[in-house]
Design a protein around this motif. Sequence first.
Motif, PDB file in Angstrom:
ATOM      1  N   ALA A 128       0.935  -1.209  -0.023  1.00  0.00           N
ATOM      2  CA  ALA A 128       0.160  -0.009   0.028  1.00  0.00           C
ATOM      3  C   ALA A 128       0.867   1.338   0.132  1.00  0.00           C
ATOM      4  O   ALA A 128       2.010   1.275   0.511  1.00  0.00           O
ATOM      5  CB  ALA A 128      -0.724   0.009   1.171  1.00  0.00           C
ATOM      6  N   GLN A 130       1.040   4.560   1.857  1.00  0.00           N
ATOM      7  CA  GLN A 130       0.830   4.861   3.312  1.00  0.00           C
ATOM      8  C   GLN A 130       1.368   6.175   3.737  1.00  0.00           C
ATOM      9  O   GLN A 130       2.530   6.366   3.268  1.00  0.00           O
ATOM     10  CB  GLN A 130       0.933   3.681   4.069  1.00  0.00           C
ATOM     11  CG  GLN A 130      -0.014   2.279   3.746  1.00  0.00           C
ATOM     12  CD  GLN A 130       0.622   1.235   4.810  1.00  0.00           C
ATOM     13  OE1 GLN A 130       1.554   1.332   5.566  1.00  0.00           O
ATOM     14  NE2 GLN A 130      -0.652   0.307   4.878  1.00  0.00           N
ATOM     15  N   ASN A 136      -3.619   4.032   4.795  1.00  0.00           N
ATOM     16  CA  ASN A 136      -3.509   4.276   3.165  1.00  0.00           C
ATOM     17  C   ASN A 136      -3.921   5.661   2.682  1.00  0.00           C
ATOM     18  O   ASN A 136      -5.091   6.171   3.052  1.00  0.00           O
ATOM     19  CB  ASN A 136      -4.500   3.000   2.668  1.00  0.00           C
ATOM     20  CG  ASN A 136      -3.939   1.748   2.701  1.00  0.00           C
ATOM     21  OD1 ASN A 136      -2.963   1.657   3.558  1.00  0.00           O
ATOM     22  ND2 ASN A 136      -4.694   1.031   2.136  1.00  0.00           N
ATOM     23  N   PRO A 139      -6.241   4.118  -2.951  1.00  0.00           N
ATOM     24  CA  PRO A 139      -6.700   2.997  -3.323  1.00  0.00           C
ATOM     25  C   PRO A 139      -5.834   1.786  -3.447  1.00  0.00           C
ATOM     26  O   PRO A 139      -4.571   2.067  -3.946  1.00  0.00           O
ATOM     27  CB  PRO A 139      -7.547   3.183  -4.698  1.00  0.00           C
ATOM     28  CG  PRO A 139      -7.572   4.525  -4.779  1.00  0.00           C
ATOM     29  CD  PRO A 139      -6.587   5.408  -4.343  1.00  0.00           C
ATOM     30  N   TRP A 140      -6.069   0.450  -2.894  1.00  0.00           N
ATOM     31  CA  TRP A 140      -4.960  -0.387  -2.780  1.00  0.00           C
ATOM     32  C   TRP A 140      -5.902  -1.878  -3.194  1.00  0.00           C
ATOM     33  O   TRP A 140      -7.252  -2.165  -2.973  1.00  0.00           O
ATOM     34  CB  TRP A 140      -4.568  -0.634  -1.413  1.00  0.00           C
ATOM     35  CG  TRP A 140      -3.999  -1.792  -1.078  1.00  0.00           C
ATOM     36  CD1 TRP A 140      -2.631  -2.236  -1.350  1.00  0.00           C
ATOM     37  CD2 TRP A 140      -4.432  -3.117  -0.549  1.00  0.00           C
ATOM     38  NE1 TRP A 140      -2.113  -3.526  -1.104  1.00  0.00           N
ATOM     39  CE2 TRP A 140      -3.096  -4.185  -0.598  1.00  0.00           C
ATOM     40  CE3 TRP A 140      -5.572  -3.393  -0.184  1.00  0.00           C
ATOM     41  CZ2 TRP A 140      -3.329  -5.366  -0.101  1.00  0.00           C
ATOM     42  CZ3 TRP A 140      -5.799  -4.778   0.353  1.00  0.00           C
ATOM     43  CH2 TRP A 140      -4.667  -5.592   0.409  1.00  0.00           C
ATOM     44  N   ASN A 144      -5.577 -10.722   0.952  1.00  0.00           N
ATOM     45  CA  ASN A 144      -6.004 -10.285   2.562  1.00  0.00           C
ATOM     46  C   ASN A 144      -4.722 -11.228   3.063  1.00  0.00           C
ATOM     47  O   ASN A 144      -4.816 -12.410   3.567  1.00  0.00           O
ATOM     48  CB  ASN A 144      -7.185 -11.130   2.629  1.00  0.00           C
ATOM     49  CG  ASN A 144      -7.765 -11.023   4.090  1.00  0.00           C
ATOM     50  OD1 ASN A 144      -7.019 -10.645   5.252  1.00  0.00           O
ATOM     51  ND2 ASN A 144      -9.308 -11.004   4.080  1.00  0.00           N
ATOM     52  N   SER A 183       2.179  -4.766   3.850  1.00  0.00           N
ATOM     53  CA  SER A 183       1.592  -5.716   3.410  1.00  0.00           C
ATOM     54  C   SER A 183       1.933  -7.292   3.766  1.00  0.00           C
ATOM     55  O   SER A 183       1.176  -8.159   3.737  1.00  0.00           O
ATOM     56  CB  SER A 183       1.309  -5.753   1.925  1.00  0.00           C
ATOM     57  OG  SER A 183       2.504  -6.069   1.269  1.00  0.00           O
ATOM     58  N   GLN A 314     -11.513   1.816  -1.858  1.00  0.00           N
ATOM     59  CA  GLN A 314     -10.290   2.240  -1.355  1.00  0.00           C
ATOM     60  C   GLN A 314      -9.404   0.588  -1.053  1.00  0.00           C
ATOM     61  O   GLN A 314      -8.258   0.697  -0.970  1.00  0.00           O
ATOM     62  CB  GLN A 314     -10.555   2.809   0.014  1.00  0.00           C
ATOM     63  CG  GLN A 314     -10.925   4.199  -0.115  1.00  0.00           C
ATOM     64  CD  GLN A 314      -9.663   5.219  -0.973  1.00  0.00           C
ATOM     65  OE1 GLN A 314      -8.686   5.071  -0.333  1.00  0.00           O
ATOM     66  NE2 GLN A 314     -10.007   5.635  -1.889  1.00  0.00           N
ATOM     67  N   VAL A 315     -10.031  -0.216  -0.649  1.00  0.00           N
ATOM     68  CA  VAL A 315      -9.517  -1.568  -0.500  1.00  0.00           C
ATOM     69  C   VAL A 315     -10.339  -2.715  -1.204  1.00  0.00           C
ATOM     70  O   VAL A 315     -11.314  -2.832  -1.180  1.00  0.00           O
ATOM     71  CB  VAL A 315      -9.424  -1.944   0.917  1.00  0.00           C
ATOM     72  CG1 VAL A 315      -8.973  -3.340   1.146  1.00  0.00           C
ATOM     73  CG2 VAL A 315      -8.728  -0.781   1.966  1.00  0.00           C
ATOM     74  N   THR A 316      -9.436  -3.436  -1.906  1.00  0.00           N
ATOM     75  CA  THR A 316      -9.764  -4.593  -2.764  1.00  0.00           C
ATOM     76  C   THR A 316      -8.921  -5.794  -2.470  1.00  0.00           C
ATOM     77  O   THR A 316      -7.721  -5.632  -2.840  1.00  0.00           O
ATOM     78  CB  THR A 316      -9.887  -4.512  -4.213  1.00  0.00           C
ATOM     79  OG1 THR A 316     -10.701  -3.379  -4.377  1.00  0.00           O
ATOM     80  CG2 THR A 316     -10.543  -5.692  -4.816  1.00  0.00           C
ATOM     81  N   ALA A 317      -9.220  -6.777  -1.832  1.00  0.00           N
ATOM     82  CA  ALA A 317      -8.296  -8.035  -1.301  1.00  0.00           C
ATOM     83  C   ALA A 317      -8.856  -9.286  -1.780  1.00  0.00           C
ATOM     84  O   ALA A 317     -10.048  -9.477  -1.821  1.00  0.00           O
ATOM     85  CB  ALA A 317      -8.380  -7.916   0.190  1.00  0.00           C
TER      86      ALA A 317
END
Length: 337
Positions: A128, A130, A136, A139-140, A144, A183, A314-317
Amino acid sequence: MKRKVLALLVGSMLVVSLFAGCSSTSKTQTTKTTNKKIVIAGIYKAGDQVWFLDEGKAAKKMALSMGASEFLFIDAKMNPDSYLQAVDNVIAQNVDGVVTCIPDQKMSQVVVNKLKAANIPVIAVDDALQDQSGKNIAPWVGINGEKIGQTNGAWMAKYATDNKLVSDPTSAVLLLTMDTVSSCVPRTKGELEKFKEVLPSYKDSSIYKADYDGTTDKGFNGAAAIFTAHPNIKKWMVMSANEEGAAGAVRALEQAGIDKTSCVIGLGAYLAKDEFKKSYSAMKAATYFSSDDVGSTSTKELMNFIKNKTTIPQVTAVDATVVTKENYVKVMGDASK
């Protein structure tokens, strides 16, 4: 009289010509704006690693399928100076968007500020972008980490139980860590916490750590140093922060001559698949998650924003599943080749 009529006709023709010229120019400019080529840049911290090569290919494929005219794959070679130069270069080229994995997260704010000033949207992949507090600032898209680490820890705890290693004085756990990469920290945190949760009686004194930089060579060096320092341990159980570290540990076990009694679980499976093809390897499992998913998702979100002004999450895991020599072909499909 004829001269006056002629003058009027000439004047009228000039006026029509002027308006026609304006109309033609306006139409050309409109067409150029409408058909503007979209260029996406992918700047990766280690573009020679299998993960980033595959991720970049998937990112390019998705970007082009959604109308981009070009995808620039850039390898920063784990060099912060080269990385910043690459950022300056894509800004100078006026690219339309950037997906990136930064080699040093302490540079995040500088990079985000540069791209923001140039009005270029950016999505971080894997590691990320940061601020100093760890929040953050872009967007990342990635894996997971903690959940995948827990999957590794649970698998290794079962391996220890099945092979009667919980109370064996010649066994020990090695965690290869990457404490400077946000990460990666949740990965080893999840591995250790889940292992101890399943096996609370396992001695803390039999759990070792070695930090490395994410490369196979440094993973090898870190693991080899621990193995050499503890010659009484013959049955190592190794978990790592990425696949390269796991592969380095396998080579170190082979050098020490204790690979046949030890076990390594990888994280990514893109190197484990080659270990599984051998008659024997200490890499007995790996959590599989797709670099294709990370790569294609990053440029899909970026292209949707550029073309349709949709909001970028903002977060996609992405999650993962454990593969072994027995099931990796079925689970990984074409990625197993």
